[in-house]
Design a protein around this motif. Structure first.
Motif, PDB file in Angstrom:
ATOM      1  N   GLN A 124       0.810  -1.226   0.000  1.00 55.83           N
ATOM      2  CA  GLN A 124       0.000   0.000   0.000  1.00 55.83           C
ATOM      3  C   GLN A 124       0.838   1.269   0.000  1.00 55.83           C
ATOM      4  O   GLN A 124       0.560   2.215  -0.723  1.00 55.83           O
ATOM      5  CB  GLN A 124      -0.941   0.006   1.209  1.00 55.83           C
ATOM      6  CG  GLN A 124      -1.800   1.273   1.307  1.00 55.83           C
ATOM      7  CD  GLN A 124      -2.789   1.204   2.461  1.00 55.83           C
ATOM      8  OE1 GLN A 124      -2.905   0.183   3.141  1.00 55.83           O
ATOM      9  NE2 GLN A 124      -3.514   2.282   2.682  1.00 55.83           N
ATOM     10  N   ALA A 129      -2.188   7.244  -2.743  1.00 56.93           N
ATOM     11  CA  ALA A 129      -3.308   6.828  -1.893  1.00 56.93           C
ATOM     12  C   ALA A 129      -4.583   6.561  -2.675  1.00 56.93           C
ATOM     13  O   ALA A 129      -5.292   5.575  -2.424  1.00 56.93           O
ATOM     14  CB  ALA A 129      -3.555   7.885  -0.822  1.00 56.93           C
ATOM     15  N   ALA A 130      -4.921   7.437  -3.620  1.00 53.31           N
ATOM     16  CA  ALA A 130      -6.184   7.283  -4.345  1.00 53.31           C
ATOM     17  C   ALA A 130      -6.186   6.026  -5.212  1.00 53.31           C
ATOM     18  O   ALA A 130      -7.224   5.371  -5.360  1.00 53.31           O
ATOM     19  CB  ALA A 130      -6.459   8.512  -5.201  1.00 53.31           C
ATOM     20  N   TRP A 132      -4.608   3.233  -4.551  1.00 55.70           N
ATOM     21  CA  TRP A 132      -4.817   2.096  -3.658  1.00 55.70           C
ATOM     22  C   TRP A 132      -6.284   2.002  -3.250  1.00 55.70           C
ATOM     23  O   TRP A 132      -6.854   0.910  -3.133  1.00 55.70           O
ATOM     24  CB  TRP A 132      -3.923   2.205  -2.434  1.00 55.70           C
ATOM     25  CG  TRP A 132      -3.895   0.939  -1.638  1.00 55.70           C
ATOM     26  CD1 TRP A 132      -4.562   0.667  -0.482  1.00 55.70           C
ATOM     27  CD2 TRP A 132      -3.180  -0.255  -1.978  1.00 55.70           C
ATOM     28  NE1 TRP A 132      -4.310  -0.626  -0.072  1.00 55.70           N
ATOM     29  CE2 TRP A 132      -3.475  -1.217  -0.965  1.00 55.70           C
ATOM     30  CE3 TRP A 132      -2.336  -0.618  -3.033  1.00 55.70           C
ATOM     31  CZ2 TRP A 132      -2.941  -2.499  -0.997  1.00 55.70           C
ATOM     32  CZ3 TRP A 132      -1.813  -1.903  -3.061  1.00 55.70           C
ATOM     33  CH2 TRP A 132      -2.108  -2.824  -2.051  1.00 55.70           C
ATOM     34  N   ASN A 133      -6.889   3.139  -3.012  1.00 56.79           N
ATOM     35  CA  ASN A 133      -8.315   3.170  -2.701  1.00 56.79           C
ATOM     36  C   ASN A 133      -9.136   2.530  -3.827  1.00 56.79           C
ATOM     37  O   ASN A 133     -10.139   1.861  -3.585  1.00 56.79           O
ATOM     38  CB  ASN A 133      -8.757   4.620  -2.495  1.00 56.79           C
ATOM     39  CG  ASN A 133     -10.227   4.746  -2.156  1.00 56.79           C
ATOM     40  OD1 ASN A 133     -10.646   4.510  -1.026  1.00 56.79           O
ATOM     41  ND2 ASN A 133     -11.031   5.140  -3.145  1.00 56.79           N
ATOM     42  N   ASP A 134      -8.692   2.733  -5.075  1.00 61.23           N
ATOM     43  CA  ASP A 134      -9.413   2.200  -6.232  1.00 61.23           C
ATOM     44  C   ASP A 134      -9.448   0.675  -6.265  1.00 61.23           C
ATOM     45  O   ASP A 134     -10.363   0.090  -6.861  1.00 61.23           O
ATOM     46  CB  ASP A 134      -8.773   2.696  -7.536  1.00 61.23           C
ATOM     47  CG  ASP A 134      -9.014   4.168  -7.784  1.00 61.23           C
ATOM     48  OD1 ASP A 134     -10.043   4.690  -7.318  1.00 61.23           O
ATOM     49  OD2 ASP A 134      -8.160   4.815  -8.428  1.00 61.23           O
ATOM     50  N   SER A 305      -8.156  15.021  -8.926  1.00 63.39           N
ATOM     51  CA  SER A 305      -9.117  13.936  -9.121  1.00 63.39           C
ATOM     52  C   SER A 305      -8.586  13.006 -10.196  1.00 63.39           C
ATOM     53  O   SER A 305      -7.518  13.239 -10.761  1.00 63.39           O
ATOM     54  CB  SER A 305     -10.483  14.495  -9.526  1.00 63.39           C
ATOM     55  OG  SER A 305     -10.403  15.159 -10.783  1.00 63.39           O
ATOM     56  N   GLU A 306      -9.338  11.958 -10.460  1.00 68.09           N
ATOM     57  CA  GLU A 306      -8.933  10.986 -11.464  1.00 68.09           C
ATOM     58  C   GLU A 306      -9.793  11.089 -12.712  1.00 68.09           C
ATOM     59  O   GLU A 306     -10.948  11.498 -12.652  1.00 68.09           O
ATOM     60  CB  GLU A 306      -9.080   9.556 -10.925  1.00 68.09           C
ATOM     61  CG  GLU A 306      -7.985   9.102 -10.011  1.00 68.09           C
ATOM     62  CD  GLU A 306      -8.231   7.681  -9.509  1.00 68.09           C
ATOM     63  OE1 GLU A 306      -7.537   7.273  -8.578  1.00 68.09           O
ATOM     64  OE2 GLU A 306      -9.129   6.987 -10.059  1.00 68.09           O
ATOM     65  N   THR A 384      -8.926  11.303  -1.867  1.00 67.03           N
ATOM     66  CA  THR A 384      -9.363   9.927  -1.634  1.00 67.03           C
ATOM     67  C   THR A 384     -10.846   9.902  -1.249  1.00 67.03           C
ATOM     68  O   THR A 384     -11.483  10.939  -1.094  1.00 67.03           O
ATOM     69  CB  THR A 384      -8.526   9.276  -0.527  1.00 67.03           C
ATOM     70  OG1 THR A 384      -8.643  10.061   0.666  1.00 67.03           O
ATOM     71  CG2 THR A 384      -7.071   9.186  -0.939  1.00 67.03           C
ATOM     72  N   TRP A 386     -13.331   8.432  -2.987  1.00 68.84           N
ATOM     73  CA  TRP A 386     -14.277   8.289  -4.092  1.00 68.84           C
ATOM     74  C   TRP A 386     -14.645   6.825  -4.263  1.00 68.84           C
ATOM     75  O   TRP A 386     -13.806   5.935  -4.131  1.00 68.84           O
ATOM     76  CB  TRP A 386     -13.670   8.828  -5.385  1.00 68.84           C
ATOM     77  CG  TRP A 386     -14.600   8.758  -6.553  1.00 68.84           C
ATOM     78  CD1 TRP A 386     -14.758   7.715  -7.422  1.00 68.84           C
ATOM     79  CD2 TRP A 386     -15.530   9.760  -6.983  1.00 68.84           C
ATOM     80  NE1 TRP A 386     -15.709   8.003  -8.366  1.00 68.84           N
ATOM     81  CE2 TRP A 386     -16.201   9.262  -8.116  1.00 68.84           C
ATOM     82  CE3 TRP A 386     -15.840  11.030  -6.521  1.00 68.84           C
ATOM     83  CZ2 TRP A 386     -17.174   9.993  -8.793  1.00 68.84           C
ATOM     84  CZ3 TRP A 386     -16.813  11.766  -7.191  1.00 68.84           C
ATOM     85  CH2 TRP A 386     -17.469  11.239  -8.321  1.00 68.84           C
TER      86      TRP A 386
END
Length: 437
Positions: A124, A129-130, A132-134, A305-306, A384, A386
């Motif tokens: 991780q 971070a985002a 990994w959240n995905d 954002s992504e 993060t 989302w």
């Protein structure tokens, strides 16, 4: 990785998809086949051509494992083929590629292996971070990030200067003012184009703090009226209402290429992956384009954002899971990153983003700008929290059908479209066995 074409859901996905049913041929566990000295022949489904670049190095290090990379179709086509293979109980690959929004569709009903058995959680810290959240669904890791699309603004410096704008807008308020200056050039000059791309609007909402989708187990909550969502939607509605956006030119079309080439399209806010395709789309604009962070909602902020990105997961019915994870880790985290990055992959691995090469390499097409440093900053600033609903593959096609009428006729509003979209998603999700409100 965002697809550069329109996709339509195949009938196998439009019918009952049995999201909550047990998958045929699924087997739990995480260490069977090819993990040590056992022979294994892996099949990897991928439409990302850079994955194959990692195969020679991996096979040299692991002579007992052979890897075959197969393009089973992009996005919807691959997901449908995988669903069919799982239901048939044969032909399931050892690894498959998933856009981040599609991962929950396979993870929640148990069609993907939880990678916790391989110790994936220890990785991780090595990803933004985002990203990994995905790949984390209901607290478990079901994939490793493979490529990434932090939102960034690609702008034609020459066009902006022609309009009297000497630097890219730092805020959306500045963006609005600059849009009027660009439009004042007359003709077909616009600061942006938009014909209803859901990922663009959602990237604005994401950055503004909106979180319209909340998923917990089989429960999905959808709300497009929270403050962040409302702020982003109202802003873009104003841009459309005042005629500051080209709504006739569709991204990835020949007309889009032309406007990028001749400078009449002053900017494009998209995922960082546009760096690899823009030179092909707009060769005559070489040296004119630059890359900047997204404009911010408040001066001094640095929130991103992504817009796109992909991961790879191991189907629960795969036959060689240990060997599959070994290759997965190799090309998404270890030595296999080097040939992939050299081939153009943009990855969310922090060691790559922080490397001297990424930070200092000048990009000739972008006028010698150190684009990698900008995109690395954009990647780290992605907010993060989302979430996408597990049926978003169906939902994005439905959104396109709804919004096309608005962009064609100008009747209605984005807020009304989002409300109707919510109602359709609610009905569809509940019909599939989810609890949607």
């Amino acid at each position: 990785m965002r697809l550069h074409k329109e996709t339509r859901l195949l009938s196998a996905l439009l019918g009952p998809i049995l999201v909550l049913a047990a998958c045929v041929g699924c087997s739990g566990g995480s260490a069977d086949g090819g993990g040590g000295d056992q022979q294994a022949n892996l099949t990897v489904w991928s439409w990302d051509g850079t994955v194959a670049k990692a195969v020679p190095g991996f096979e040299a290090e692991n002579p007992n494992i052979k890897v075959k990379v197969v393009n089973a179709g992009s996005s919807t086509d691959e997901y449908t083929a995988l669903d069919n293979a799982i239901q048939a109980g044969s032909g399931v690959p050892d690894l498959a590629m998933f856009e981040y929004f599609a991962l929950p569709y396979f993870a929640i009903p148990g069609k993907l292996d939880d990678l916790g058995g391989f110790g994936a959680e220890s990785l991780q810290k090595d990803y933004v971070a985002a990203a990994w959240n995905d790949v984390t669904v209901n607290g478990k890791v079901y994939g490793l990030p493979s490529d990434y699309g932090p939102s960034a603004m690609f702008y034609n410096e020459a066009t902006l200067k022609k309009a009297g704008v000497n630097k890219p807008p730092a805020t959306w308020d500045e963006y609005y003012q600059d849009a009027k200056k660009v439009r004042a050039l007359g003709g077909n000059y616009y600061i942006a184009q938009d014909t209803g791309d859901p990922f663009f609007l959602l990237s604005l909402i994401w950055q503004a703090g909106g979180r319209p989708f909340k998923v917990s187990g089989n429960t999905v909550h959808i709300d497009f009226t929270d403050p962040g969502t409302t702020k982003a939607v109202e802003f873009w509605q104003k841009m459309l209402d005042e005629g500051l956006v080209n709504t006739k030119v569709t991204a990835w079309s020949d007309d889009w290429n032309r406007t990028l080439n001749d400078g009449t399209l002053a900017s494009q806010t998209m995922g960082g992956w546009l760096t690899s395709t823009l030179p092909e789309r707009a060769p005559h604009a070489a040296g004119r384009f630059k890359v900047a962070l997204m404009p911010q909602w408040a001066q001094g902020d640095e929130v991103g954002s992504e817009n796109g990105g992909s991961s790879f997961g191991i189907p629960a019915a795969a036959q060689h899971k240990a060997a599959a994870y070994k290759f997965l880790k190799y090309f998404t985290h270890d030595a296999g990153l080097t040939p992939r990055v050299a081939a153009g992959a943009f990855v969310p691995d922090t060691s790559v983003l922080e490397s001297k090469d990424a930070q200092s390499k000048a990009n000739t097409y972008f006028g010698g700008q150190k684009v990698g440093a900008v995109l690395a900053e954009a990647s780290k600033s992605v907010a993060t929290g989302w979430q996408y609903p597990p049926f978003f593959e169906w939902a994005r096609v439905t959104y396109g059908d709804l919004v096309s009428k608005f962009y064609t006729t100008g009747k209605g509003s984005l807020a009304q479209i989002l409300e109707e979209w919510k109602q359709r998603m609610t009905k569809y999700g509940n019909d599939q066995g989810f609890k949607v409100d």
